[in-house]
Design an enzyme around this catalytic site. Structure first.
Site, PDB file in Angstrom:
ATOM      1  N   ASN A 147       0.745   7.707  -9.165  1.00 38.88           N
ATOM      2  CA  ASN A 147       2.022   7.959  -9.841  1.00 38.88           C
ATOM      3  C   ASN A 147       2.098   7.253 -11.193  1.00 38.88           C
ATOM      4  OD1 ASN A 147       3.645   9.327  -7.465  1.00 38.88           O
ATOM      5  ND2 ASN A 147       2.527   7.583  -6.616  1.00 38.88           N
ATOM      6  N   ASP A 204      -9.947   3.833  -3.583  1.00 39.62           N
ATOM      7  CA  ASP A 204     -10.683   2.649  -3.122  1.00 39.62           C
ATOM      8  C   ASP A 204     -12.110   2.560  -3.660  1.00 39.62           C
ATOM      9  OD1 ASP A 204      -8.419   2.175  -1.684  1.00 39.62           O
ATOM     10  OD2 ASP A 204      -9.405   2.076   0.267  1.00 39.62           O
ATOM     11  N   ASP A 217       0.827  -1.211   0.000  1.00 40.62           N
ATOM     12  CA  ASP A 217       0.000   0.000   0.000  1.00 40.62           C
ATOM     13  C   ASP A 217       0.864   1.264   0.000  1.00 40.62           C
ATOM     14  OD1 ASP A 217      -2.409   1.372   0.084  1.00 40.62           O
ATOM     15  OD2 ASP A 217      -3.192   0.246   1.797  1.00 40.62           O
ATOM     16  N   GLU A 264      -0.814   1.883  -5.052  1.00 41.01           N
ATOM     17  CA  GLU A 264      -0.607   3.323  -4.779  1.00 41.01           C
ATOM     18  C   GLU A 264      -1.711   4.148  -5.434  1.00 41.01           C
ATOM     19  OE1 GLU A 264      -0.291   3.835  -8.188  1.00 41.01           O
ATOM     20  OE2 GLU A 264       0.959   5.578  -7.675  1.00 41.01           O
ATOM     21  N   TRP A 265      -2.842   3.485  -5.710  1.00 46.80           N
ATOM     22  CA  TRP A 265      -4.097   4.149  -6.112  1.00 46.80           C
ATOM     23  C   TRP A 265      -3.991   4.895  -7.448  1.00 46.80           C
ATOM     24  CZ3 TRP A 265      -2.645   6.669  -1.003  1.00 46.80           C
ATOM     25  CH2 TRP A 265      -2.711   5.722   0.028  1.00 46.80           C
ATOM     26  N   GLY A 266      -2.984   4.520  -8.257  1.00 44.88           N
ATOM     27  CA  GLY A 266      -2.841   5.154  -9.571  1.00 44.88           C
ATOM     28  C   GLY A 266      -2.284   6.563  -9.502  1.00 44.88           C
TER      29      GLY A 266
HETATM   30  C1  GLA Z   1      -5.916   1.403   1.465  1.00 40.91           C
HETATM   31  C2  GLA Z   1      -6.074   0.415   0.333  1.00 40.91           C
HETATM   32  C3  GLA Z   1      -7.218  -0.543   0.662  1.00 40.91           C
HETATM   33  C4  GLA Z   1      -6.914  -1.262   1.969  1.00 40.91           C
HETATM   34  C5  GLA Z   1      -6.672  -0.255   3.080  1.00 40.91           C
HETATM   35  C6  GLA Z   1      -6.158  -0.915   4.349  1.00 40.91           C
HETATM   36  O1  GLA Z   1      -7.017   2.247   1.557  1.00 40.91           O
HETATM   37  O2  GLA Z   1      -6.319   1.064  -0.887  1.00 40.91           O
HETATM   38  O3  GLA Z   1      -7.402  -1.475  -0.390  1.00 40.91           O
HETATM   39  O4  GLA Z   1      -5.781  -2.081   1.797  1.00 40.91           O
HETATM   40  O5  GLA Z   1      -5.728   0.730   2.694  1.00 40.91           O
HETATM   41  O6  GLA Z   1      -5.922  -0.005   5.371  1.00 40.91           O
END
Ligand code: GLA
Length: 402
Positions: free
Chosen positions: A185, A203, A148, A181-183
């Site tokens: 970078n 998320d 993460d 890393e949620w896209g």
């Molecule tokens: C981030 C991630 C989620 C999950 C949580 C856990 O938000 O994107 O998928 O792993 O952390 O805390």
């Protein structure tokens, strides 16, 4: 001459360790992850129950392989040697015992950590402990690591993920590396040889349209996430996948929405990581998750992500080229009322410049198989007419006839 050979040898040696473990996730990974339902409320008994039900429900037979514990599996502190420690209350027999149980069921086991100083839920992060943590995972027979991006202020994503990727590869144990890393970078531009999958967005939430206010941030509904995949298909392929986040199937969406969400993840060649409580899922939810024909679209060996081809009256037509000249077709109704539509396959040939595949109903004939009703609905020699329900899909496999 000798010097050149040495330099070449050194270059190829360092190259071997400068990239991720190859040969893994040649099709998108399938599995289950604890986060979407349980957050940090996880424990040994839950893992055992989930492993059991992955087998008894038919999920394992349908291809689900990885059981992954997300955030919350650790104790709040490392031990005096800096090693990670499993929470002794949640996992009284340690992590190896849990991994052994999962493996005894013929499944694979995954864990979570974070590139920052702490995980998103505040447990010890990996920053500065990459090689030590990688050795911990290998020693505990971990097969999959989700990594993460919380508490990473000021660090470079490419460097941080590359370091962890190398650390995992150095252990010699094949460990799927799931980058999260949620896209932020643009990992699709640099992570082909770093991770096996990378999150493309923030998320997901258990809503179909719009976003959910989480206080300091917004979680994304299914349609938002689909829209954010635009332009990314060229970056995905065997061993390196765009990850539009884990599934919310069975977590409160309607049956139609569950089906649409699942179908679209298959069209996107997405990792299929279930996130519902498998111990008490409804038959409808189970039948969606184990639809082998939908999963076959996701798992097609060519590994080509689908694309939006057309949109009319809130119905999007998505296409995905498959092996042997077959195609998957998914009509996605974004609206909250049923819509009737038709598709004249012969109107014009369709050519996908990425895969070089063509869908030409003048030159070829395709048998139409409905992936949800399981009925054969004629061939592409006739215009296809159907009604797609609110927030639902009609999903077809066109089977090329020789
Ligand atoms: C981030 C991630 C989620 C999950 C949580 C856990 O938000 O994107 O998928 O792993 O952390 O805390």
């Amino acid at each position: 001459m000798k010097k050149i050979t040495f330099i070449l040898l050194f270059a190829s040696f360092s190259h071997a360790y400068s990239q991720k473990t190859q040969g893994l996730a040649l099709t998108p990974p399938l599995g289950w992850n604890s986060w979407n339902t349980f957050q940090t409320n996880i424990n040994e008994q839950l893992v055992k129950d989930i492993a059991d039900v992955m087998v008894s429900s038919g999920m394992k037979d349908a291809g689900y392989e990885y059981l992954v514990l997300d955030d919350g599996w650790m104790a709040m502190e490392r031990d005096k040697n800096g090693n990670l420690v499993a929470d002794p209350k949640k996992f009284p027999h340690g992590i190896k015992a849990v991994a052994d149980y999962v493996h005894s069921k013929g499944l694979k086991f995954g864990l979570y950590n974070c590139a920052g100083t702490k995980t998103c839920a505040g447990y010890p992060g990996t920053r500065g402990y990459e090689y030590q943590d990688a050795r911990y995972y290998a020693a505990h027979d971990v097969d999959y690591l989700k990594f993460d991006w919380c508490n990473t202020e000021g660090i470079n994503a490419k460097e941080a993920y590359t370091t962890m990727s190398k650390a995992l590869a150095t252990t010699g144990r094949p460990i799927v590396f799931s980058m999260c890393e949620w896209g932020q970078n643009k990992p699709w531009e640099w992570a082909e040889n770093v991770g096996h999958l990378w999150r493309t967005t923030g998320d997901i939430s258990n809503i179909f349209a719009g976003t959910k206010d989480m206080g300091t941030w917004h979680a994304l509904g299914v349609l938002k996430i689909i829209d954010l995949q635009k332009g990314l298909r060229k970056y995905a392929g065997p061993g390196h996948w765009n990850d539009p986040d884990m599934l919310e199937v069975g977590n409160g969406l309607t049956e139609a929405e569950n089906r649409a969400h699942f179908s679209m993840w298959c069209m996107l060649a997405a990792p299929l990581i279930a996130g519902n409580d498998l111990r008490n899922m409804s038959t409808e939810t189970k039948n969606i998750l184990i639809n082998k024909d939908a999963i076959a679209v996701d798992q097609d060996k060519m590994g080509i992500e689908g694309f939006a081809y057309a949109e009319k009256d809130s119905v999007e037509t998505w296409l995905k080229p498959l092996q042997n000249g077959d195609w998957a077709v998914c009509f996605l109704n974004r609206s909250t009322h049923p819509v009737s539509f038709e598709m004249n396959w012969k109107e014009k040939p369709i050519f996908d410049s990425l895969s070089k595949a063509s869908l030409d109903a003048e030159k070829n004939s395709y048998q139409i198989f409905n992936i949800w009703s399981k009925k054969t609905e004629g061939t592409t020699n006739h215009t296809f007419k159907a009604t797609v329900g609110a927030h639902d899909v009609v999903m077809l496999r066109l089977k090329k006839e020789n």
